[in-house]
Design a protein around this motif. Structure first.
Motif, PDB file in Angstrom:
ATOM      1  N   ARG A  40      -0.281   1.860 -14.274  1.00 56.94           N
ATOM      2  CA  ARG A  40      -0.117   3.285 -14.054  1.00 56.94           C
ATOM      3  C   ARG A  40       1.328   3.480 -13.612  1.00 56.94           C
ATOM      4  N   TRP A  91       9.144   6.821  -6.466  1.00 57.40           N
ATOM      5  CA  TRP A  91       7.967   6.659  -7.309  1.00 57.40           C
ATOM      6  C   TRP A  91       7.661   5.180  -7.490  1.00 57.40           C
ATOM      7  N   LYS A  92       6.371   4.854  -7.479  1.00 61.38           N
ATOM      8  CA  LYS A  92       5.944   3.455  -7.629  1.00 61.38           C
ATOM      9  C   LYS A  92       4.932   3.333  -8.756  1.00 61.38           C
ATOM     10  N   ARG A 125       4.587   5.291 -12.233  1.00 61.50           N
ATOM     11  CA  ARG A 125       4.964   6.354 -11.300  1.00 61.50           C
ATOM     12  C   ARG A 125       3.741   7.114 -10.803  1.00 61.50           C
ATOM     13  N   VAL A 126       2.759   6.379 -10.327  1.00 59.52           N
ATOM     14  CA  VAL A 126       1.482   6.974  -9.933  1.00 59.52           C
ATOM     15  C   VAL A 126       1.533   7.620  -8.548  1.00 59.52           C
ATOM     16  N   GLY A 127       2.461   7.186  -7.725  1.00 59.14           N
ATOM     17  CA  GLY A 127       2.571   7.755  -6.385  1.00 59.14           C
ATOM     18  C   GLY A 127       3.934   7.478  -5.782  1.00 59.14           C
ATOM     19  N   LYS A 128       4.245   8.210  -4.731  1.00 64.88           N
ATOM     20  CA  LYS A 128       5.523   8.039  -4.040  1.00 64.88           C
ATOM     21  C   LYS A 128       5.305   7.398  -2.684  1.00 64.88           C
ATOM     22  N   ILE A 129       6.255   6.568  -2.318  1.00 67.39           N
ATOM     23  CA  ILE A 129       6.310   6.036  -0.968  1.00 67.39           C
ATOM     24  C   ILE A 129       7.773   6.059  -0.543  1.00 67.39           C
ATOM     25  N   THR A 143       0.839  -1.193   0.000  1.00 71.95           N
ATOM     26  CA  THR A 143       0.000   0.000   0.000  1.00 71.95           C
ATOM     27  C   THR A 143       0.878   1.249   0.000  1.00 71.95           C
ATOM     28  N   PHE A 144       0.284   2.358  -0.412  1.00 73.32           N
ATOM     29  CA  PHE A 144       0.976   3.637  -0.299  1.00 73.32           C
ATOM     30  C   PHE A 144       0.883   4.199   1.117  1.00 73.32           C
ATOM     31  N   GLU A 145       0.019   3.634   1.932  1.00 79.58           N
ATOM     32  CA  GLU A 145      -0.099   4.086   3.316  1.00 79.58           C
ATOM     33  C   GLU A 145       1.205   3.819   4.063  1.00 79.58           C
ATOM     34  N   ASN A 183       1.812   1.017 -10.442  1.00 82.65           N
ATOM     35  CA  ASN A 183       0.681   0.269  -9.915  1.00 82.65           C
ATOM     36  C   ASN A 183       0.074  -0.523 -11.068  1.00 82.65           C
TER      37      ASN A 183
END
Length: 163
Positions: free
Chosen positions: A137, A147-148, A139-143, A28-30, A150
């Motif tokens: 998708r 970049w990650k 590089r849809v979000g960073k953690i 998860t990005f959490e 999905n």
């Protein structure tokens, strides 16, 4: 093993399993598990399941709405987490099969999941229960500053939304 509806009193064990998933870095990005109240607000009240054995929660699955727009009322996003001591034992498959059944009874015609490419077990689980890969998708979000991507998977019901 028993698959049953999740109760608020299960939250401590559910939260622990969620935290174990967060710790892997590819579930998860959490970055920390929410409070029950926050989690409860963001998940659909039906279709919340746990797998339990001798009072111990082995894993959980639940649905979240993908949009507040009514046209997407039959589409939900899947969350499925298996405790670190229960992975590879078929817990996820049983949870997902029951989640699919209950989601169709509740009128959902599409289930979708976004999975990190590194989470090979989740990809395999989703494919095993009839999800298909529909795209990536990038590089849809960073953690943790990285970049990650999905991977997007979906399962269309053959019982609901076909007419």
């Amino acid at each position: 093993m028993l698959i049953r509806g999740m109760k608020a009193s299960d939250w401590e064990q559910v939260q622990q399993i969620y935290t174990e998933g967060i710790t892997t870095g590819f579930a998860t990005f959490e970055t920390k598990a929410p409070t029950y109240e926050s989690w409860d607000r963001s998940h659909i009240s039906s279709c919340r399941l746990i797998a339990e054995e001798n009072g111990i929660v082995l894993g959980w699955a639940a649905l979240s709405p993908v949009s507040s727009r009514c046209v997407y009322g039959g589409v939900a996003e899947v969350s499925v987490y298996i405790g670190s001591n229960s992975r590879g034992k078929g817990v996820g498959k049983q949870l997902m099969q029951q989640l699919i059944s209950e989601s169709e009874e509740a009128g959902f015609w599409t289930l979708q999941s976004g999975i990190f490419p590194e989470n090979k077990a989740s990809v395999k689980l989703h494919e095993t229960v009839g999800f298909r890969y529909i795209g990536k998708r990038e590089r849809v979000g960073k953690i943790h500053g990285a970049w990650k991507d999905n991977l997007l998977f979906e399962r269309r019901s053959n019982k609901v939304g076909i007419a």
